[in-house]
Design an enzyme around this catalytic site. Structure first.
Site, PDB file in Angstrom:
ATOM      1  N   GLU A   1       0.860  -1.203   0.000  1.00 36.83           N
ATOM      2  CA  GLU A   1       0.000   0.000   0.000  1.00 36.83           C
ATOM      3  C   GLU A   1       0.888   1.242   0.000  1.00 36.83           C
ATOM      4  O   GLU A   1       2.084   1.142   0.292  1.00 36.83           O
ATOM      5  CB  GLU A   1      -0.867   0.000   1.263  1.00 36.83           C
ATOM      6  CG  GLU A   1      -1.752  -1.225   1.352  1.00 36.83           C
ATOM      7  CD  GLU A   1      -2.595  -1.242   2.622  1.00 36.83           C
ATOM      8  OE1 GLU A   1      -2.421  -0.345   3.484  1.00 36.83           O
ATOM      9  OE2 GLU A   1      -3.421  -2.155   2.740  1.00 36.83           O
TER      10      GLU A   1
ATOM     11  N   THR B   1       1.616  -6.689  -9.417  1.00 41.34           N
ATOM     12  CA  THR B   1       2.072  -7.336 -10.645  1.00 41.34           C
ATOM     13  C   THR B   1       0.907  -8.058 -11.310  1.00 41.34           C
ATOM     14  O   THR B   1       0.180  -8.796 -10.651  1.00 41.34           O
ATOM     15  CB  THR B   1       3.209  -8.334 -10.320  1.00 41.34           C
ATOM     16  OG1 THR B   1       4.301  -7.600  -9.767  1.00 41.34           O
ATOM     17  CG2 THR B   1       3.679  -9.095 -11.550  1.00 41.34           C
TER      18      THR B   1
ATOM     19  N   ASP C   1       6.649 -18.853   2.160  1.00 39.46           N
ATOM     20  CA  ASP C   1       7.587 -19.974   2.195  1.00 39.46           C
ATOM     21  C   ASP C   1       7.551 -20.732   0.863  1.00 39.46           C
ATOM     22  O   ASP C   1       8.525 -21.379   0.477  1.00 39.46           O
ATOM     23  CB  ASP C   1       7.245 -20.948   3.335  1.00 39.46           C
ATOM     24  CG  ASP C   1       7.345 -20.270   4.692  1.00 39.46           C
ATOM     25  OD1 ASP C   1       7.973 -19.193   4.758  1.00 39.46           O
ATOM     26  OD2 ASP C   1       6.785 -20.797   5.664  1.00 39.46           O
TER      27      ASP C   1
ATOM     28  N   GLU D   1       8.375  -9.603  -2.973  1.00 37.50           N
ATOM     29  CA  GLU D   1       8.270 -10.798  -2.116  1.00 37.50           C
ATOM     30  C   GLU D   1       9.228 -10.703  -0.926  1.00 37.50           C
ATOM     31  O   GLU D   1       9.688 -11.718  -0.406  1.00 37.50           O
ATOM     32  CB  GLU D   1       8.551 -12.081  -2.903  1.00 37.50           C
ATOM     33  CG  GLU D   1       7.470 -12.441  -3.888  1.00 37.50           C
ATOM     34  CD  GLU D   1       6.204 -12.907  -3.207  1.00 37.50           C
ATOM     35  OE1 GLU D   1       5.203 -12.167  -3.283  1.00 37.50           O
ATOM     36  OE2 GLU D   1       6.206 -13.971  -2.598  1.00 37.50           O
ATOM     37  N   GLY D   2       9.508  -9.468  -0.491  1.00 35.60           N
ATOM     38  CA  GLY D   2      10.406  -9.239   0.635  1.00 35.60           C
ATOM     39  C   GLY D   2      11.788  -8.845   0.151  1.00 35.60           C
ATOM     40  O   GLY D   2      12.432  -9.604  -0.571  1.00 35.60           O
TER      41      GLY D   2
HETATM   42  C1  LIG Z   1       7.856  -3.924 -10.167  1.00 36.34           C
HETATM   43  C2  LIG Z   1       7.269  -4.200  -8.818  1.00 36.34           C
HETATM   44  C3  LIG Z   1       6.331  -5.218  -8.693  1.00 36.34           C
HETATM   45  C4  LIG Z   1       5.743  -5.469  -7.455  1.00 36.34           C
HETATM   46  N1  LIG Z   1       4.763  -6.430  -7.354  1.00 36.34           N
HETATM   47  C5  LIG Z   1       4.077  -6.549  -6.201  1.00 36.34           C
HETATM   48  C6  LIG Z   1       2.931  -7.398  -6.117  1.00 36.34           C
HETATM   49  O1  LIG Z   1       2.570  -8.111  -7.067  1.00 36.34           O
HETATM   50  N2  LIG Z   1       2.228  -7.385  -4.958  1.00 36.34           N
HETATM   51  C7  LIG Z   1       2.581  -6.636  -3.885  1.00 36.34           C
HETATM   52  O2  LIG Z   1       1.878  -6.668  -2.884  1.00 36.34           O
HETATM   53  N3  LIG Z   1       3.676  -5.836  -3.910  1.00 36.34           N
HETATM   54  C8  LIG Z   1       4.423  -5.778  -5.048  1.00 36.34           C
HETATM   55  N4  LIG Z   1       5.502  -4.943  -5.109  1.00 36.34           N
HETATM   56  C9  LIG Z   1       5.885  -4.170  -3.929  1.00 36.34           C
HETATM   57  C10 LIG Z   1       7.121  -4.734  -3.255  1.00 36.34           C
HETATM   58  O3  LIG Z   1       6.818  -5.956  -2.648  1.00 36.34           O
HETATM   59  C11 LIG Z   1       7.603  -3.664  -2.252  1.00 36.34           C
HETATM   60  O4  LIG Z   1       8.154  -2.602  -3.008  1.00 36.34           O
HETATM   61  C12 LIG Z   1       8.613  -4.196  -1.283  1.00 36.34           C
HETATM   62  O5  LIG Z   1       7.993  -5.074  -0.391  1.00 36.34           O
HETATM   63  C13 LIG Z   1       9.302  -3.080  -0.486  1.00 36.34           C
HETATM   64  O6  LIG Z   1       8.360  -2.232   0.043  1.00 36.34           O
HETATM   65  P1  LIG Z   1       8.507  -0.648  -0.115  1.00 36.34           P
HETATM   66  O7  LIG Z   1       8.720  -0.371  -1.563  1.00 36.34           O
HETATM   67  O8  LIG Z   1       7.379   0.032   0.570  1.00 36.34           O
HETATM   68  O9  LIG Z   1       9.848  -0.278   0.632  1.00 36.34           O
HETATM   69  P2  LIG Z   1      10.040  -0.052   2.195  1.00 36.34           P
HETATM   70  O10 LIG Z   1       9.392  -1.118   2.992  1.00 36.34           O
HETATM   71  O11 LIG Z   1       9.682   1.357   2.509  1.00 36.34           O
HETATM   72  O12 LIG Z   1      11.597  -0.233   2.319  1.00 36.34           O
HETATM   73  C14 LIG Z   1      12.531   0.731   1.817  1.00 36.34           C
HETATM   74  C15 LIG Z   1      13.929   0.209   2.113  1.00 36.34           C
HETATM   75  O13 LIG Z   1      14.116   0.041   3.531  1.00 36.34           O
HETATM   76  C16 LIG Z   1      14.490  -1.303   3.825  1.00 36.34           C
HETATM   77  N5  LIG Z   1      13.871  -1.735   5.081  1.00 36.34           N
HETATM   78  C17 LIG Z   1      12.553  -1.705   5.389  1.00 36.34           C
HETATM   79  N6  LIG Z   1      12.355  -2.192   6.630  1.00 36.34           N
HETATM   80  C18 LIG Z   1      13.571  -2.551   7.112  1.00 36.34           C
HETATM   81  C19 LIG Z   1      14.040  -3.141   8.340  1.00 36.34           C
HETATM   82  N7  LIG Z   1      13.195  -3.459   9.306  1.00 36.34           N
HETATM   83  N8  LIG Z   1      15.358  -3.365   8.469  1.00 36.34           N
HETATM   84  C20 LIG Z   1      16.227  -3.050   7.463  1.00 36.34           C
HETATM   85  N9  LIG Z   1      15.860  -2.483   6.294  1.00 36.34           N
HETATM   86  C21 LIG Z   1      14.545  -2.256   6.113  1.00 36.34           C
HETATM   87  C22 LIG Z   1      13.984  -2.118   2.645  1.00 36.34           C
HETATM   88  O14 LIG Z   1      14.685  -3.317   2.496  1.00 36.34           O
HETATM   89  C23 LIG Z   1      14.192  -1.174   1.483  1.00 36.34           C
HETATM   90  O15 LIG Z   1      15.502  -1.234   1.043  1.00 36.34           O
HETATM   91  C24 LIG Z   1       6.138  -4.714  -6.316  1.00 36.34           C
HETATM   92  C25 LIG Z   1       7.104  -3.713  -6.447  1.00 36.34           C
HETATM   93  C26 LIG Z   1       7.665  -3.452  -7.665  1.00 36.34           C
HETATM   94  C27 LIG Z   1       8.678  -2.343  -7.773  1.00 36.34           C
END
Ligand SMILES: Cc1cc2nc3c(=O)[nH]c(=O)nc-3n(C[C@H](O)[C@H](O)[C@H](O)COP(=O)(O)OP(=O)(O)OC[C@H]3O[C@@H](n4cnc5c(N)ncnc54)[C@H](O)[C@@H]3O)c2cc1C
Length: 404
Positions: A138, A169, A255, A381-382
């Site tokens: 979100e 996606t 998993d 996926e994390g």
């Molecule tokens: C092309 C694309 C396709 C995607 N497809 C899907 C999909 O099909 N479904 C879906 O639900 N999502 C999807 N996503 C979203 C994706 O899963 C998220 O972008 C991802 O989980 C990271 O979340 P965020 O972008 O909010 O980054 P944030 O959570 O804000 O993180 C930003 C940075 O901080 C780091 N970070 C965050 N928390 C911690 C912590 N506790 N300790 C250390 N470092 C931390 C992260 O690793 C990252 O480097 C997609 C994203 C992209 C770009």
């Protein structure tokens, strides 16, 4: 280098997946990298072929729906190579062809894996044949999926969903979206459930598609839910808010899906290594596997180091999938595989661009594209950091509250 033999029964499947990757995905790879948001219509024929293989049993159950942990955990020898292993091996081959196109394959969405992982028997039958995407992220929540704000309120026989999901996606092309929503924000993680929302359901609207660095053949959508009603039986798993089980159930999907993403990274990195070796050889750099790297040219030594990294990722991917096939808890190994493959996938593809210089950077070859495509596999996926956090928690025996 360790050369593991593929299980004999998977050889035809892996061979077929490789042929498809080489003859059907590679030829249209650049076309859909350029034509972002255009539907790769060639995939319809391919999807029909995969459906046919699946119905005939020739696919060994591989694919997004193949990640179900069935009841028959062991065969006569005590272990089995099942659909999880078949899935990662065939997905790695397809990823060798094109990751963006692979992610656009009808009926192979991450939502399909979620349904396969947590749906009950009736739901399996009802949702069979759907192409399902997965909507967790979100605007205010990515890595911290426990704090999602999309709500699901029970009203009669329906749940009413409200909220916004981003980066979904296949969110535009799919038939249904598996949406994560909370039944009650006050109750935290256990109240988060997933709901199958068919496309066309009033109140669900695709608002826009992203323009991206890589995997440009794959559509990535923002979807808004406004008083969107879904039948209560579309909730996957148990509707109970169980403090012990609730979030663990939803998270269990990962998993099964993380090894699949690891497989995509393994496939994409393999593609880069194969082409780079060819280009290096054309340039007179021979890689000798029987001599220590230190006695060879810097380029050959770098190549050997990348192959060792690739092999480690490959083995971790196989291990995580094999454990799932044998009903062994694999959260630790699934995250290790995803972390290693995601990281070395990016490192290898970018280093390959570097090793072959301007040829790698130009559009004459697909190396620059693979370097762009592979980055997302270390994010969705994390992310890399989140996988490392999970690995650390598992090894140290700490909870998510104890190690953030
Ligand atoms: C092309 C694309 C396709 C995607 N497809 C899907 C999909 O099909 N479904 C879906 O639900 N999502 C999807 N996503 C979203 C994706 O899963 C998220 O972008 C991802 O989980 C990271 O979340 P965020 O972008 O909010 O980054 P944030 O959570 O804000 O993180 C930003 C940075 O901080 C780091 N970070 C965050 N928390 C911690 C912590 N506790 N300790 C250390 N470092 C931390 C992260 O690793 C990252 O480097 C997609 C994203 C992209 C770009």
């Amino acid at each position: 280098m360790i050369n593991l033999d593929d299980p004999t029964k998977f050889r035809p499947l892996v061979g077929q997946a490789h042929q498809v990757a080489m003859n059907m995905l590679r030829p249209i790879s650049r076309k859909y990298d350029r034509a972002e948001h255009e539907y790769p219509k060639e995939l319809d024929m391919l999807a029909a072929m995969i459906d046919g293989l699946s119905e005939s049993g020739a696919s060994e159950g591989a694919g997004a729906t193949g990640v179900r942990r069935d009841e028959a955990g062991e065969d006569k020898e005590g272990v089995k190579n099942g659909t999880n292993l078949a899935s990662v091996m065939s997905i790695a081959e397809m990823g060798w062809g094109d990751v963006g196109l692979l992610l656009s394959m009808p009926r192979q969405g991450l939502g399909n894996s979620a349904i396969a992982s947590v749906a009950d028997e009736g739901q399996h039958q009802r949702f069979d044949g759907l192409w399902a995407s997965m909507a967790i992220t979100e605007p205010g929540t990515g890595s911290d999926s426990a704090s999602i704000r999309t709500t699901a309120r029970l009203d009669g026989d329906d749940y009413v969903l409200n909220g916004e999901k981003i980066f979904v996606t296949s969110g535009d092309r799919c038939d249904a979206v598996v949406v994560w929503a909370t039944l009650d924000k006050e109750l935290g993680r256990p109240a988060i459930k997933s709901f199958v929302v068919p496309k066309g359901t009033p109140g669900m609207n695709v608002e826009r598609l992203e323009h991206k660095l890589g995997i440009r053949a794959s559509d990535t959508a923002t979807i808004r839910f406004e008083d969107c009603r879904v039948p209560a039986e579309n909730l996957l798993g148990s509707p109970e808010v169980d403090a012990k089980q609730g979030f663990a159930g939803a998270m269990a999907t990962f998993d099964n899906t993380r090894p699949l993403v690891a497989a995509m990274a393994v496939g994409c990195a393999r593609a880069a290594l194969d082409l780079t070796r060819e280009l290096l050889e054309q340039g007179g750099v021979l890689i000798d596997y029987d001599r220590p790297a230190i006695t060879q040219s810097a380029a050959a030594a770098k190549f050997l180091q990348m192959e060792a990294d690739w092999e480690a990722a490959h083995l971790l991917m196989l291990q995580a999938a094999w454990m799932a096939d044998n009903r062994k808890p694999n959260s630790l190994e699934a995250s290790m595989a995803k972390a290693k493959a995601g990281r070395v996938g990016s490192d290898i593809t970018l280093s390959c661009v570097e090793l072959v210089g301007s040829v790698g950077y130009s559009e004459a070859e697909l190396l620059e594209k693979w370097a762009r495509d592979s980055k997302i596999l270390d994010i969705f996926e994390g992310t890399q950091q989140i996988q490392q956090l999970i690995v650390a928690r598992r090894i140290l025996g700490l909870s998510s509250a104890e190690l953030k």
